[in-house]
Design a protein around this motif. Sequence first.
Motif, PDB file in Angstrom:
ATOM      1  N   GLY A   1       0.879  -1.313  -0.116  1.00  0.00           N
ATOM      2  CA  GLY A   1       0.133   0.024   0.054  1.00  0.00           C
ATOM      3  C   GLY A   1       0.729   1.239   0.163  1.00  0.00           C
ATOM      4  N   PRO A   2       1.795   1.551   1.018  1.00  0.00           N
ATOM      5  CA  PRO A   2       2.500   2.545   0.897  1.00  0.00           C
ATOM      6  C   PRO A   2       3.523   2.709  -0.108  1.00  0.00           C
ATOM      7  CG  PRO A   2       2.632   1.637   3.094  1.00  0.00           C
ATOM      8  CD  PRO A   2       1.879   0.453   2.035  1.00  0.00           C
TER       9      PRO A   2
ATOM     10  N   ILE B   1       2.903   0.528   9.623  1.00  0.00           N
ATOM     11  CA  ILE B   1       3.640  -0.360  10.584  1.00  0.00           C
ATOM     12  C   ILE B   1       3.845  -1.631   9.769  1.00  0.00           C
ATOM     13  CG2 ILE B   1       1.633  -1.171  11.914  1.00  0.00           C
ATOM     14  CD1 ILE B   1       5.289   0.174  13.087  1.00  0.00           C
ATOM     15  N   ILE B   2       2.795  -2.258   8.992  1.00  0.00           N
ATOM     16  CA  ILE B   2       2.936  -3.494   8.516  1.00  0.00           C
ATOM     17  C   ILE B   2       4.078  -3.516   7.382  1.00  0.00           C
ATOM     18  CG2 ILE B   2       1.731  -5.273   6.965  1.00  0.00           C
ATOM     19  CD1 ILE B   2      -0.603  -4.509   8.522  1.00  0.00           C
ATOM     20  N   PHE B   3       4.047  -2.370   6.674  1.00  0.00           N
ATOM     21  CA  PHE B   3       4.894  -2.202   5.562  1.00  0.00           C
ATOM     22  C   PHE B   3       6.264  -2.223   6.340  1.00  0.00           C
ATOM     23  CE2 PHE B   3       8.031   0.932   3.856  1.00  0.00           C
ATOM     24  CZ  PHE B   3       8.457   0.251   2.830  1.00  0.00           C
ATOM     25  N   LYS B   4       6.620  -1.429   7.319  1.00  0.00           N
ATOM     26  CA  LYS B   4       7.924  -1.485   7.955  1.00  0.00           C
ATOM     27  C   LYS B   4       8.435  -2.865   8.508  1.00  0.00           C
ATOM     28  CE  LYS B   4      10.479   0.745  11.779  1.00  0.00           C
ATOM     29  NZ  LYS B   4      11.026  -0.493  12.319  1.00  0.00           N
ATOM     30  N   ALA B   5       7.070  -3.561   8.922  1.00  0.00           N
ATOM     31  CA  ALA B   5       7.305  -4.837   9.522  1.00  0.00           C
ATOM     32  C   ALA B   5       7.860  -5.928   8.385  1.00  0.00           C
ATOM     33  CB  ALA B   5       6.205  -5.550  10.068  1.00  0.00           C
TER      34      ALA B   5
ATOM     35  N   LYS C   1       3.459  10.133  13.607  1.00  0.00           N
ATOM     36  CA  LYS C   1       3.955  11.039  12.668  1.00  0.00           C
ATOM     37  C   LYS C   1       4.211  10.667  11.164  1.00  0.00           C
ATOM     38  CE  LYS C   1       8.496  11.713  12.900  1.00  0.00           C
ATOM     39  NZ  LYS C   1       9.871  12.042  13.352  1.00  0.00           N
ATOM     40  N   TYR C   2       4.662   9.532  10.808  1.00  0.00           N
ATOM     41  CA  TYR C   2       4.836   9.377   9.303  1.00  0.00           C
ATOM     42  C   TYR C   2       3.607   9.199   8.830  1.00  0.00           C
ATOM     43  CZ  TYR C   2       9.725   8.923  10.740  1.00  0.00           C
ATOM     44  OH  TYR C   2      11.130   9.243  11.353  1.00  0.00           O
ATOM     45  N   GLU C   3       2.601   8.419   9.287  1.00  0.00           N
ATOM     46  CA  GLU C   3       1.230   8.242   8.582  1.00  0.00           C
ATOM     47  C   GLU C   3       0.797   9.704   8.267  1.00  0.00           C
ATOM     48  OE1 GLU C   3       1.751   4.648  11.486  1.00  0.00           O
ATOM     49  OE2 GLU C   3       2.330   6.717  11.396  1.00  0.00           O
ATOM     50  N   THR C   4       0.709  10.825   9.250  1.00  0.00           N
ATOM     51  CA  THR C   4       0.388  11.960   8.834  1.00  0.00           C
ATOM     52  C   THR C   4       0.975  12.500   7.943  1.00  0.00           C
ATOM     53  OG1 THR C   4      -0.006  12.223  11.567  1.00  0.00           O
ATOM     54  CG2 THR C   4       0.294  14.457  10.039  1.00  0.00           C
ATOM     55  N   ILE C   5       2.250  12.388   7.822  1.00  0.00           N
ATOM     56  CA  ILE C   5       2.953  13.061   6.514  1.00  0.00           C
ATOM     57  C   ILE C   5       2.497  12.666   5.300  1.00  0.00           C
ATOM     58  CG2 ILE C   5       5.336  13.014   5.505  1.00  0.00           C
ATOM     59  CD1 ILE C   5       6.498  13.277   8.119  1.00  0.00           C
ATOM     60  N   LEU C   6       2.429  11.260   5.246  1.00  0.00           N
ATOM     61  CA  LEU C   6       1.962  10.479   3.956  1.00  0.00           C
ATOM     62  C   LEU C   6       0.632  10.872   3.816  1.00  0.00           C
ATOM     63  CD1 LEU C   6       2.965   8.784   1.731  1.00  0.00           C
ATOM     64  CD2 LEU C   6       2.576   6.673   3.156  1.00  0.00           C
ATOM     65  N   GLY C   7      -0.344  10.734   4.780  1.00  0.00           N
ATOM     66  CA  GLY C   7      -1.739  11.206   4.537  1.00  0.00           C
ATOM     67  C   GLY C   7      -1.733  12.669   4.055  1.00  0.00           C
ATOM     68  N   THR C   8      -1.001  13.498   4.574  1.00  0.00           N
ATOM     69  CA  THR C   8      -1.046  14.950   3.997  1.00  0.00           C
ATOM     70  C   THR C   8      -0.621  14.730   2.683  1.00  0.00           C
ATOM     71  OG1 THR C   8      -0.515  15.536   6.368  1.00  0.00           O
ATOM     72  CG2 THR C   8      -0.184  17.099   4.618  1.00  0.00           C
ATOM     73  N   LEU C   9       0.232  14.345   2.393  1.00  0.00           N
ATOM     74  CA  LEU C   9       0.683  14.229   0.742  1.00  0.00           C
ATOM     75  C   LEU C   9      -0.326  13.925   0.033  1.00  0.00           C
ATOM     76  CD1 LEU C   9       4.643  13.289   1.362  1.00  0.00           C
ATOM     77  CD2 LEU C   9       3.643  15.566   0.849  1.00  0.00           C
TER      78      LEU C   9
ATOM     79  N   ALA D   1      -5.263   6.382  10.729  1.00  0.00           N
ATOM     80  CA  ALA D   1      -4.524   6.470  11.675  1.00  0.00           C
ATOM     81  C   ALA D   1      -4.524   7.803  12.558  1.00  0.00           C
ATOM     82  CB  ALA D   1      -2.833   6.284  11.059  1.00  0.00           C
ATOM     83  N   ILE D   2      -4.761   8.900  11.872  1.00  0.00           N
ATOM     84  CA  ILE D   2      -5.096  10.113  12.506  1.00  0.00           C
ATOM     85  C   ILE D   2      -6.331  10.106  13.213  1.00  0.00           C
ATOM     86  CG2 ILE D   2      -5.616  12.566  12.028  1.00  0.00           C
ATOM     87  CD1 ILE D   2      -4.053  12.364   9.403  1.00  0.00           C
ATOM     88  N   ILE D   3      -7.394   9.483  12.853  1.00  0.00           N
ATOM     89  CA  ILE D   3      -8.571   9.289  13.746  1.00  0.00           C
ATOM     90  C   ILE D   3      -8.472   8.469  14.884  1.00  0.00           C
ATOM     91  CG2 ILE D   3     -11.040   8.068  13.627  1.00  0.00           C
ATOM     92  CD1 ILE D   3     -11.124   9.062  10.456  1.00  0.00           C
ATOM     93  N   MET D   4      -7.629   7.410  14.840  1.00  0.00           N
ATOM     94  CA  MET D   4      -7.169   6.645  16.102  1.00  0.00           C
ATOM     95  C   MET D   4      -6.542   7.331  16.924  1.00  0.00           C
ATOM     96  SD  MET D   4      -8.370   3.423  16.009  1.00  0.00           S
ATOM     97  CE  MET D   4      -7.012   2.338  16.552  1.00  0.00           C
TER      98      MET D   4
END
Length: 835
Positions: A670-671, A739-743, A775-783, A819-822
Amino acid sequence: MAGLFQVFFWITQDNRVSLIETSFEKVESLSYSPFEGYDKKVLSPEQIEEDVSMLSHFTTKLRTYSTADAKVILEATSKTDIPIDLGIWISGDHKENHLEIQRALKLLEKYPDNIANVIVGNETLLRADLEEEELFAYIDFVAEFTNKPITCAETWDVWERIPDLAKHVDFITIHILPYWEKVPIDRFNDFIIEKYTLVEKLFPYTKINIGETGWPSHGYNNNNAVPSLKNQAVAIRGFINLASEKGWDYNIVEAFDQQWKGYDEGNVGQYWGIFTSDRELKFYLSGDIELNQYWLYQMIAAIIIGALLTLFGLRNQKMNINHALAYAVTAQGMAFGIVMAVIYPFANYMNFGMWVMWGMGTFLMIPLIIITLAKANELFRNSLGVGPERLVPLDLRSDNIPFVSIHVPAYKEQPHVLAETLQALSRLNYPNYEVLVIINNTSEEYYWKPIEKLCQELGDKFVFMNITCTGFKAGALNAALDYTNKKAEIIAVIDADYVVESPWLIDLVPLFDDPKVAIVQAPQDHRDGNESIIKAAMNAEYAGFFDIGMIDRNEENAIVVHGTMVMVRLSAMMEVGGWGTDTIVEDSELGLRLFEAGYLAHYTNRRYGYGLLPDTIEAFKTQRHRWAYGAIQILKKHWREFTPSATKLTSRQKNKFVAGWFFWLSDALGPVMAIMNIIWVPVIIFVGVTIPTIPLTIPIITAFLVNVLHTFILYRIKVKTSFKNTILSSIASMSLQLIIFKAVFDGFVKDGLPFKRTDKGGKAKKAATATNPIKYETILGTLLLISFFGLIFTNYTGITEIYVFAATIFIQSIPYISAIIMRILEVQSLKNQKS
């Protein structure tokens, strides 16, 4: 039967059409540019000669746009009798303009019989390259050196805006291009009549020539102006008849598709030719038109691919006709998408960037298709198919009462939490068991001293251990085997936060009467799901797996073993080597080894124990990272057992485990696809190149829709939860994508990452607001959201493909919005707790 849907779809398409015909065998004039490819390479004299010879059968004249073009054409075809209109390219470069005029004068002198008219400037004023007076001067200068008719080519509105231009030419050349004016095809001729009449009224005594008109056969729509082969044929055929009726002089743009125009005029600029760049005529001026001459082969390919996907997806499965038909129809739909993606390069002119994006998109489409079909299969099996047959019955009885050793590993566990667990174990109504409390690597008396005292109070069944070991949880469990009662036949494991119900052992131990049974697994559930909305979301997310996925896998004896609420036959466990310490998911890895040894597992979805949920989003993510990372560790360790030649596992077991790994991999992709599309957005906005729509958008949209249906239908049928909890479950699940991508990435490139415990029972609450866990979810979601709105607000011409691409980008942003909602829910929950 499913293939018939495919056949019906193809044969009902408007593929062969009858359109208005023209009785004329030739058009009056065609624009001809002697170039090929994206690099605008000049054609060889031989190719130019072949082109002009071929075009002589379709037109009586050619139009050129610069003297450089005209020079190579005239040199190659001077012996032919087809004349040209000599174009002189006038721009803001005065030096180059001077050279253009000098070349023009030489050509007029050398080829007087091959040149019909001279066109000084092409849309020069439209581009605002020069002031009006400057262009007037160039036209007047050329007129002094030739007796050929002189004109200037501009769009109709320029002639309306600058009428003095007509004083400097012998006749007026206007461009009327309805496509660029966003005019729908059904108003093509009406629009041309309207604009021609307007110019005619302005200059009633001056000859008017339509220097450019036409329609693209492919590319983006321009609001309601839609490029297609059918519309191009409608435009050209209808206009030729109109021009004959009105007695107009005209030129059609253009002879051959020009790939290099894709850089200057966007995607659509390449497709204005009545011939392809391979010199194939797109349509004749009379007779029916076949819009897709290869449709039959594409249909057959789609049917075959769909059949193969169906056979592969349904083989060795228990099913009924409803399940099989629904899946087969879905597979045929995916097969159609595959065929469309594969033929994309054959139906479009591809530059390097498009090849890269198409290649990557198509490659990444493969796992998406596999996962989407697997989700669809699970959906249809659970909603339309045969019900589960291997779920543990609720009325098991046995005369055997084997000794059960219950192991409770605890590492720095909150004493009050562990105490609840042990007190519940003391109330089990099974007569033959012990409890080993395995405090490991915990030196602080705060954690172990109260537990030691409690074990003494609970009696001889409870054995307190305080050990130091390596190998994380697996190491502690292996060490406990040395302290296990010699009478033990079954090892039961629960997490230190689980409160079990008294019938757990008495209900499930009878399954071990079958000597081939090595595993009995009960589901995880949680007693603090109503504590806050964030925990309700987490709890709902877990429930889906245990009420849907585990029941489905249990039918094929391929469950994922979890290290709590599980019982394992001790002799079988020792036979395969005990708890493995080379992965951080010792429970799942042990289960796979037992399956490879030929043992059976049983699963019940009845709840016998309730643990605690992760305290924070950070803990929730840490737990999921451990699971996904461990899954990749298992894949790397056991992949040989999943090859076709391997025999330890059945084909059904292989399918389930491979599908499970693909679920992790699809989340990890996904990412990757999101970043690819973010990179592509500025290219689309600022360069205007084509999006490979099928491979980059349709699979993502389809996968999203299937996931939505999968979640909402199966949560309703199997989990039997509320709509609110279904929404919360979806938000929690999607929030974990990064986080699954990172894992998964860590799993493939990093070995031996340490086991990280999941903070529960209030331990992490103080640190919950210290750092931003998303933090990184926010950056990617914003982009992604910036990209989405950028595409929407810059799509001035309403291009459908851009709206589809924007929708895809918005879908890709949903996991990061989740992620932001969570995080918002977490912060709100913490505020409520403080108040």
